[in-house]
Motif scaffolding. Structure first.
Motif, PDB file in Angstrom:
ATOM      1  N   PRO A  65       0.809  -1.220   0.000  1.00 40.67           N
ATOM      2  CA  PRO A  65       0.000   0.000   0.000  1.00 40.67           C
ATOM      3  C   PRO A  65       0.843   1.271   0.000  1.00 40.67           C
ATOM      4  N   PRO A  66       0.245   2.380  -0.438  1.00 40.30           N
ATOM      5  CA  PRO A  66       0.953   3.661  -0.443  1.00 40.30           C
ATOM      6  C   PRO A  66       1.491   3.998   0.953  1.00 40.30           C
ATOM      7  N   GLY A  67       2.712   4.463   0.984  1.00 46.64           N
ATOM      8  CA  GLY A  67       3.260   4.932   2.255  1.00 46.64           C
ATOM      9  C   GLY A  67       3.684   3.837   3.217  1.00 46.64           C
ATOM     10  N   ALA A  68       3.692   2.578   2.752  1.00 46.44           N
ATOM     11  CA  ALA A  68       4.029   1.471   3.649  1.00 46.44           C
ATOM     12  C   ALA A  68       5.503   1.462   4.035  1.00 46.44           C
ATOM     13  N   GLY A  69       6.313   2.207   3.318  1.00 48.49           N
ATOM     14  CA  GLY A  69       7.734   2.248   3.647  1.00 48.49           C
ATOM     15  C   GLY A  69       8.604   1.471   2.667  1.00 48.49           C
ATOM     16  N   LYS A  70       8.096   1.246   1.463  1.00 52.33           N
ATOM     17  CA  LYS A  70       8.828   0.454   0.470  1.00 52.33           C
ATOM     18  C   LYS A  70      10.123   1.129   0.044  1.00 52.33           C
ATOM     19  N   SER A  72      11.841   3.571   1.471  1.00 57.21           N
ATOM     20  CA  SER A  72      12.794   3.696   2.581  1.00 57.21           C
ATOM     21  C   SER A  72      13.508   2.374   2.805  1.00 57.21           C
ATOM     22  N   ASP A 107       9.450   8.458  -5.261  1.00 54.87           N
ATOM     23  CA  ASP A 107      10.184   7.426  -4.520  1.00 54.87           C
ATOM     24  C   ASP A 107      11.634   7.809  -4.259  1.00 54.87           C
ATOM     25  N   ARG A 110      13.419   9.109  -0.895  1.00 54.92           N
ATOM     26  CA  ARG A 110      13.968   8.230   0.154  1.00 54.92           C
ATOM     27  C   ARG A 110      15.305   7.634  -0.243  1.00 54.92           C
ATOM     28  N   GLU A 156       9.802  -1.534  -7.627  1.00 55.56           N
ATOM     29  CA  GLU A 156       8.829  -1.085  -6.619  1.00 55.56           C
ATOM     30  C   GLU A 156       7.564  -0.621  -7.299  1.00 55.56           C
ATOM     31  N   VAL A 158       3.412   0.635  -6.434  1.00 55.77           N
ATOM     32  CA  VAL A 158       2.386   0.923  -5.441  1.00 55.77           C
ATOM     33  C   VAL A 158       1.176   0.105  -5.799  1.00 55.77           C
ATOM     34  N   ASP A 206      10.003  -0.226  14.119  1.00 54.37           N
ATOM     35  CA  ASP A 206      10.245   0.600  15.305  1.00 54.37           C
ATOM     36  C   ASP A 206       8.946   1.180  15.863  1.00 54.37           C
ATOM     37  N   LEU A 207       7.835   1.042  15.123  1.00 53.36           N
ATOM     38  CA  LEU A 207       6.565   1.607  15.587  1.00 53.36           C
ATOM     39  C   LEU A 207       5.758   0.563  16.362  1.00 53.36           C
ATOM     40  N   SER A 238      13.060  -2.249   9.948  1.00 55.18           N
ATOM     41  CA  SER A 238      12.926  -0.829  10.225  1.00 55.18           C
ATOM     42  C   SER A 238      13.960  -0.080   9.401  1.00 55.18           C
ATOM     43  N   ALA A 239      13.474   0.812   8.570  1.00 57.81           N
ATOM     44  CA  ALA A 239      14.407   1.611   7.772  1.00 57.81           C
ATOM     45  C   ALA A 239      15.120   2.613   8.680  1.00 57.81           C
ATOM     46  N   GLU A 240      14.496   2.930   9.802  1.00 59.26           N
ATOM     47  CA  GLU A 240      15.095   3.872  10.751  1.00 59.26           C
ATOM     48  C   GLU A 240      16.341   3.265  11.391  1.00 59.26           C
TER      49      GLU A 240
HETATM   50  N1  GTP Z   1       8.984   5.048  11.874  1.00 60.23           N
HETATM   51  C1  GTP Z   1       9.279   4.643  10.648  1.00 60.23           C
HETATM   52  N2  GTP Z   1       8.825   5.329   9.589  1.00 60.23           N
HETATM   53  C2  GTP Z   1       9.136   4.903   8.351  1.00 60.23           C
HETATM   54  C3  GTP Z   1       9.927   3.739   8.145  1.00 60.23           C
HETATM   55  N3  GTP Z   1      10.050   3.539   6.813  1.00 60.23           N
HETATM   56  C4  GTP Z   1       9.380   4.537   6.216  1.00 60.23           C
HETATM   57  N4  GTP Z   1       8.824   5.360   7.125  1.00 60.23           N
HETATM   58  C5  GTP Z   1       8.040   6.581   6.851  1.00 60.23           C
HETATM   59  O1  GTP Z   1       6.886   6.230   6.127  1.00 60.23           O
HETATM   60  C6  GTP Z   1       6.599   7.214   5.130  1.00 60.23           C
HETATM   61  C7  GTP Z   1       6.509   6.589   3.772  1.00 60.23           C
HETATM   62  O2  GTP Z   1       7.760   6.018   3.440  1.00 60.23           O
HETATM   63  P1  GTP Z   1       8.141   5.581   1.968  1.00 60.23           P
HETATM   64  O3  GTP Z   1       9.404   4.814   2.044  1.00 60.23           O
HETATM   65  O4  GTP Z   1       8.081   6.723   1.051  1.00 60.23           O
HETATM   66  O5  GTP Z   1       6.926   4.586   1.636  1.00 60.23           O
HETATM   67  P2  GTP Z   1       6.506   3.949   0.234  1.00 60.23           P
HETATM   68  O6  GTP Z   1       5.812   2.684   0.546  1.00 60.23           O
HETATM   69  O7  GTP Z   1       7.671   3.867  -0.664  1.00 60.23           O
HETATM   70  O8  GTP Z   1       5.486   5.047  -0.275  1.00 60.23           O
HETATM   71  P3  GTP Z   1       4.853   5.178  -1.745  1.00 60.23           P
HETATM   72  O9  GTP Z   1       5.915   4.861  -2.737  1.00 60.23           O
HETATM   73  O10 GTP Z   1       4.398   6.591  -1.789  1.00 60.23           O
HETATM   74  O11 GTP Z   1       3.714   4.199  -1.777  1.00 60.23           O
HETATM   75  C8  GTP Z   1       7.706   8.253   5.242  1.00 60.23           C
HETATM   76  O12 GTP Z   1       7.242   9.327   6.020  1.00 60.23           O
HETATM   77  C9  GTP Z   1       8.806   7.521   5.957  1.00 60.23           C
HETATM   78  O13 GTP Z   1       9.640   8.369   6.713  1.00 60.23           O
HETATM   79  C10 GTP Z   1      10.429   3.029   9.302  1.00 60.23           C
HETATM   80  O14 GTP Z   1      11.109   2.030   9.220  1.00 60.23           O
HETATM   81  N5  GTP Z   1      10.066   3.525  10.514  1.00 60.23           N
END
Ligand code: GTP
Ligand code: MG
Lengths: 326, 148
Positions: A65-70, A72, A107, A110, A156, A158, A206-207, A238-240
């Motif tokens: 899904p969008p914003g899932a952290g892919k 990162s 994308d 990140r 990658e 979405v 990390d969440l 965790s990408a963090e």
């Molecule tokens: N706390 C935390 N936040 C994260 C982590 N990975 C990504 N995020 C946050 O999640 C949000 C989306 O991260 P992206 O890596 O852009 O996610 P995505 O799945 O590639 O998003 P789309 O390509 O837009 O679908 C950003 O605000 C990141 O900072 C993580 O491991 N920990």
């Protein structure tokens, strides 16, 4: 094969020149005659041959899904692989607006630092005409990065619901990503698609809630009937903090090895080759439909001078003709 | 001999690819985002790299993404030090032919210097997006013809 500009670019791309690789990617995305020329100059599709090893890249699709952290996560994966002196090309596909034809390719935000590392190439790709979240050029782009010698090629996309699996047709290994809070994994469970992915990732480890999601996923996977002898891995990342990144790479490598040792690679190759054939035919079809004659045939069908079946026959005949440079 | 690029299927011209980056250390990317959205809505493929981009990140992105144009958004007043570094990083990678434009606040007295660095156009805060988009579209087309 005469020496064409495409041929010279391919030679330089195979020697690792990023400028040439990038330019060829543009030509392939553009479609039409320029793409046909590049295709003719590329070595035969490496992707059909194997997964891993010299000239045999391991092609991975990552969806969720969008914003899932892919993105990162891929940035962290790229960093890890580069540290190990391995190479990776990332194709980050985002949708194109069907109305304006424009696209916001976000994308890379990140990945701008990871993209600087040795052995890493990041390319943002707009889906252009396709509505399932994939670009019509994706098989060609995979072939390009294969020819340029990248060991892992990660796509990658979405997606939510069914269309996040479109990428499965183009890759050896499918990774599905979930994150805590985003429907808590229920979405993909409902769709009954648990058996489709080879590796599951729960991001944002990390969440709070991430551990719960990964426990639920594991439970669902043990409940599901196991038709294959590959037990899909569930990796919490965790990408963090970088947690789980090494495990994920190990899981990807293990899946590649399993494909080879079990012989399943043959099925995947056939699936990829079918998609490659299909996208070439679709590209050819689009070209004919958009040609003057194609438009004329469509117009005649609109006015009733012709029925759709005979129009299709005519188009098919045109597709069979050798491509001229228009 | 013509280049292959000219032989793309004529009916749908390929979208212009544009990198929009926010160099420097200030944390305001509103301007860059507004610019990115406007260009996207005008049919561009916009690669948006966000804040805190170093000259290397910008040049490497321009290279790997094979963009036709780089748009720099700047507010910090650091343009006199940042722009030459960005232009040098682009040149180092053989990207001399990429159109570079800038948006943001650049004082009148620096305009000539900025232009001499190779920034083709500066769009100040008052510029309409329409003007910027039309300029970029025409300039990219003009350069494609010259390169052909
Ligand atoms: N706390 C935390 N936040 C994260 C982590 N990975 C990504 N995020 C946050 O999640 C949000 C989306 O991260 P992206 O890596 O852009 O996610 P995505 O799945 O590639 O998003 P789309 O390509 O837009 O679908 C950003 O605000 C990141 O900072 C993580 O491991 N920990
Ligand atoms: Mg992303």
């Amino acid at each position: 094969m005469p020496s064409t500009p495409a041929r010279a670019l391919v030679d330089r791309a195979m020697a690792g020149d990023q400028r040439s690789i990038a330019r060829l990617a543009t030509l392939l995305e553009r479609g039409g005659a320029s793409a046909e020329q590049v295709r003719a100059s590329l070595p035969s599709p490496a992707v059909g041959r194997g997964a891993g090893g010299e000239g045999h890249p391991h092609v991975v699709g990552i969806s969720g899904p969008p914003g899932a952290g892919k993105s990162s996560l891929l940035s962290a994966v790229a960093r890890f692989l580069s540290d190990q002196h391995r190479t990776v090309a990332i194709l980050a596909v985002d949708p194109t607006s069907p109305v304006t034809g424009g696209a916001m390719l976000g994308d890379r935000i990140r990945m701008t630092d990871a993209a600087l590392l040795p052995g890493v190439f990041v390319r943002s790709v707009a889906a252009r005409s396709r509505l399932d979240g994939l670009s019509p050029a994706v098989t060609d782009l995979i072939d390009l990065f294969a020819a340029a010698g990248y060991e892992k090629i990660i796509v990658e996309t979405v997606g939510s619901g069914q269309n996040q699996f479109a990428v499965a047709d183009y890759v050896h290994t499918l990774v599905l990503v979930e994150s805590p809070g985003a429907g808590d994994g229920v979405q993909m469970l409902k769709a009954g698609i648990m058996e489709l992915a080879d590796v599951y990732v729960v991001t944002k480890g990390d969440l709070p809630g991430a551990h719960l999601v990964s426990r639920e996923l594991r439970a669902m996977l043990t409940l599901g009937e196991r038709s294959r002898d590959w037990a899909p891995a569930v990796v919490l990342t965790s990408a963090e903090s970088g947690e789980g990144v090494e495990k994920l790479v190990a899981a990807l490598d293990a899946h590649r090895d399993w494909l080879e040792s079990s012989g399943t690679i043959e099925d995947r190759r056939a699936r990829i080759v079918r998609s490659a054939i299909r996208s070439r035919i679709e590209a050819r079809l689009d070209r004919v439909l958009e040609s003057d004659e194609g438009r004329q045939i469509v117009d005649q069908t609109v006015t009733g001078e012709r029925d759709a079946t005979s129009a299709a026959e005519l188009i098919r005949a045109r597709m069979a003709e050798p491509v001229s440079r228009d | 001999m013509t280049t292959t690029a000219e032989h793309a299927s004529g009916s749908h011209p390929a979208p212009i690819r544009m990198l929009i980056a926010k160099p420097g250390l200030d944390g305001h990317d509103r301007g860059a985002k507004v610019m990115a959205r406007a260009f996207r809505d005008a049919g561009f493929e916009v690669i948006y790299t966000g804040l805190f981009q170093t000259p290397e990140m910008i040049a490497s992105a321009a290279l790997q993404e094979d963009v036709d144009v780089v748009g720099l958004s700047i507010l910090s007043g650091a343009h006199m030090t940042l722009f030459p570094k960005i232009m040098a990083a682009l040149r180092e990678r053989g990207l001399d032919d990429v159109l570079v434009v800038a948006g943001g606040t650049i004082p009148e007295q620096d305009q000539t210097a900025v232009h001499d660095m190779g920034i083709a156009r500066v769009f100040g805060p008052g510029t309409s997006m329409r003007v910027a988009i039309d300029y970029v579209r025409e300039e990219v087309a003009r350069r494609a013809v010259d390169a052909g």
